[in-house]
Motif scaffolding. Structure first.
Motif, PDB file in Angstrom:
ATOM      1  N   ILE A  55       0.852  -1.099  -0.121  1.00 17.72           N
ATOM      2  CA  ILE A  55      -0.021  -0.004  -0.107  1.00 17.72           C
ATOM      3  C   ILE A  55       1.004   1.313   0.007  1.00 17.72           C
ATOM      4  CG2 ILE A  55      -1.702   1.353   1.174  1.00 17.72           C
ATOM      5  CD1 ILE A  55      -2.687  -1.444   2.371  1.00 17.72           C
ATOM      6  N   LEU A  56       1.933   1.101   0.966  1.00 17.94           N
ATOM      7  CA  LEU A  56       2.811   2.475   0.976  1.00 17.94           C
ATOM      8  C   LEU A  56       3.657   2.743  -0.474  1.00 17.94           C
ATOM      9  CD1 LEU A  56       4.081   2.226   4.703  1.00 17.94           C
ATOM     10  CD2 LEU A  56       2.001   3.335   3.838  1.00 17.94           C
ATOM     11  N   SER A  57       3.606   1.589  -1.292  1.00 16.72           N
ATOM     12  CA  SER A  57       4.418   1.872  -2.247  1.00 16.72           C
ATOM     13  C   SER A  57       3.775   2.164  -3.462  1.00 16.72           C
ATOM     14  CB  SER A  57       5.304   0.401  -2.665  1.00 16.72           C
ATOM     15  OG  SER A  57       6.038  -0.002  -1.564  1.00 16.72           O
ATOM     16  N   GLN A  58       2.463   2.499  -3.379  1.00 22.59           N
ATOM     17  CA  GLN A  58       1.423   2.747  -4.396  1.00 22.59           C
ATOM     18  C   GLN A  58       2.060   4.139  -5.080  1.00 22.59           C
ATOM     19  OE1 GLN A  58      -1.663   1.457  -5.527  1.00 22.59           O
ATOM     20  NE2 GLN A  58      -0.291  -0.157  -4.679  1.00 22.59           N
ATOM     21  N   ASN A  93      -1.788   9.927  -2.621  1.00 21.04           N
ATOM     22  CA  ASN A  93      -2.446  11.034  -1.825  1.00 21.04           C
ATOM     23  C   ASN A  93      -3.547  10.168  -0.970  1.00 21.04           C
ATOM     24  OD1 ASN A  93      -3.276  13.333  -0.944  1.00 21.04           O
ATOM     25  ND2 ASN A  93      -4.271  13.919  -2.705  1.00 21.04           N
ATOM     26  N   PHE A  94      -3.221   9.488   0.122  1.00 20.51           N
ATOM     27  CA  PHE A  94      -4.193   8.538   0.907  1.00 20.51           C
ATOM     28  C   PHE A  94      -3.885   8.778   2.483  1.00 20.51           C
ATOM     29  CE2 PHE A  94      -0.934   5.613  -0.572  1.00 20.51           C
ATOM     30  CZ  PHE A  94      -0.401   5.104   0.804  1.00 20.51           C
ATOM     31  N   LYS A 131       6.589   3.034  10.096  1.00 26.34           N
ATOM     32  CA  LYS A 131       6.245   4.376  10.539  1.00 26.34           C
ATOM     33  C   LYS A 131       6.002   5.322   9.082  1.00 26.34           C
ATOM     34  CE  LYS A 131       7.913   3.186  14.575  1.00 26.34           C
ATOM     35  NZ  LYS A 131       6.820   3.054  15.730  1.00 26.34           N
ATOM     36  N   ASP A 132       4.970   5.645   9.158  1.00 21.08           N
ATOM     37  CA  ASP A 132       4.375   6.475   8.012  1.00 21.08           C
ATOM     38  C   ASP A 132       3.206   7.513   8.553  1.00 21.08           C
ATOM     39  OD1 ASP A 132       2.818   7.261   5.729  1.00 21.08           O
ATOM     40  OD2 ASP A 132       4.416   6.147   4.525  1.00 21.08           O
ATOM     41  N   PRO A 133       3.416   8.552   8.276  1.00 17.08           N
ATOM     42  CA  PRO A 133       2.106   9.538   8.760  1.00 17.08           C
ATOM     43  C   PRO A 133       0.827   9.315   8.339  1.00 17.08           C
ATOM     44  CG  PRO A 133       3.778  10.765   7.294  1.00 17.08           C
ATOM     45  CD  PRO A 133       4.315   9.309   7.506  1.00 17.08           C
TER      46      PRO A 133
END
Length: 279
Positions: free
Chosen positions: A25-28, A32-33, A54-56
């Motif tokens: 998901i984080l590598s999409q 903008n999500f 760790k991702d805001p």
């Protein structure tokens, strides 16, 4: 494209798969999500593994009891604030361009309320797979490929049988074929060992379940589905007792085989050719 998307992920005892799922998901390419995750009272290391990411954009919620998947998704729907909703399972993988291609389609085709994709169905126990496609215009898609417009009124029904299908056809589609399935393999869905899959226990022989099956499907398929459910109900407990559970997986594949899907041996090249990243 500037539209924002809320991605909903309800996790339960998924420590083995949750990190690859989150990373996909984080590598999409469309970034903008917000990623809303509910730890559904797991009793393994699922929560701890989620917290290593760790991702805001990640918001982690926890439940003191297991809400089960669809009530858990309803909880997350209440928290979702952006224009689009995406559903992801806690053990599946997305192609890096999945969201980008679906949002592009929906932004340019406002007569469709939601969008799905062709899905790579991957059997974990013997490393076989096939590509599943539910036609271009339909009432359904594979649930973890689903993206829909957030109208703040959609909720999963309070049922335990065929809940995601009811949600798609009766609530999102409202009996109109307003889903578009992209003919590209952008979702990978893991299918676990059938011996540990107790989904057949959700089916009981009652009027409501008969009504559900016949509302969702043409009569010929509804009859087949009912007979198949009854067979599972009668045969699977015997296979568990006789310790011949390996037969369950062959039975579970039967509906796909009858639809002429070719189930093949999986290799890493199959994923690489389709640009999936397994992390």
């Amino acid at each position: 494209m500037s539209s924002k998307i809320s991605i909903l992920l309800c996790a339960y005892n998924a420590w083995e798969y949750i990190i690859p799922t989150i990373k996909s998901i984080l590598s999409q390419t469309y970034n903008n999500f917000e990623l809303l995750i509910l730890d559904n009272n797991s009793n393994d290391n699922t929560r701890e593994n989620i917290q290593t990411q760790k991702d805001p954009r990640i918001q982690l919620f926890t439940s003191e009891k297991n809400l089960w998947p669809y009530a858990g998704l309803n909880f997350l729907l209440e928290k979702a604030i952006w224009e689009y909703i995406a559903i992801q399972d806690h053990d599946d993988i997305w192609h890096p361009k999945k969201i980008e291609k679906q949002i592009y389609f929906l932004e340019n085709n406002h007569n469709y309320i939601w969008c799905g994709t062709k899905t790579l169905m991957r059997y974990e126990w013997d490393q076989k797979w096939f590509e599943y496609y539910l036609w271009k215009e339909n009432f359904y898609t594979i649930h973890p490929s689903l993206i829909f417009r957030n109208e703040k009124k959609h909720k999963y029904p309070n049922t335990i049988y065929m809940t995601d299908a009811l949600f798609q056809k009766e609530i999102l589609c409202k009996w109109k074929k307003i889903i578009y399935n992209i003919d590209e393999t952008l979702t990978m869905h893991r299918i676990k060992d059938g011996a540990t899959n107790y989904s057949y226990k959700r089916y009981t022989l009652n009027r409501q379940n008969f009504k559900t099956v016949f509302n969702l499907h043409p009569a010929w398929y509804a009859i087949f589905a009912t007979l198949f459910e009854l067979m599972r109900k009668c045969i699977y407990p015997i296979l568990h007792i006789t310790k011949t559970c390996y037969i369950i997986d062959k039975i579970e594949r039967l509906p796909f085989v009858l639809q002429w899907y070719k189930i093949k041996k999986y290799s890493k090249n199959d994923m690489q050719k389709r640009n999936f990243i397994l992390f």
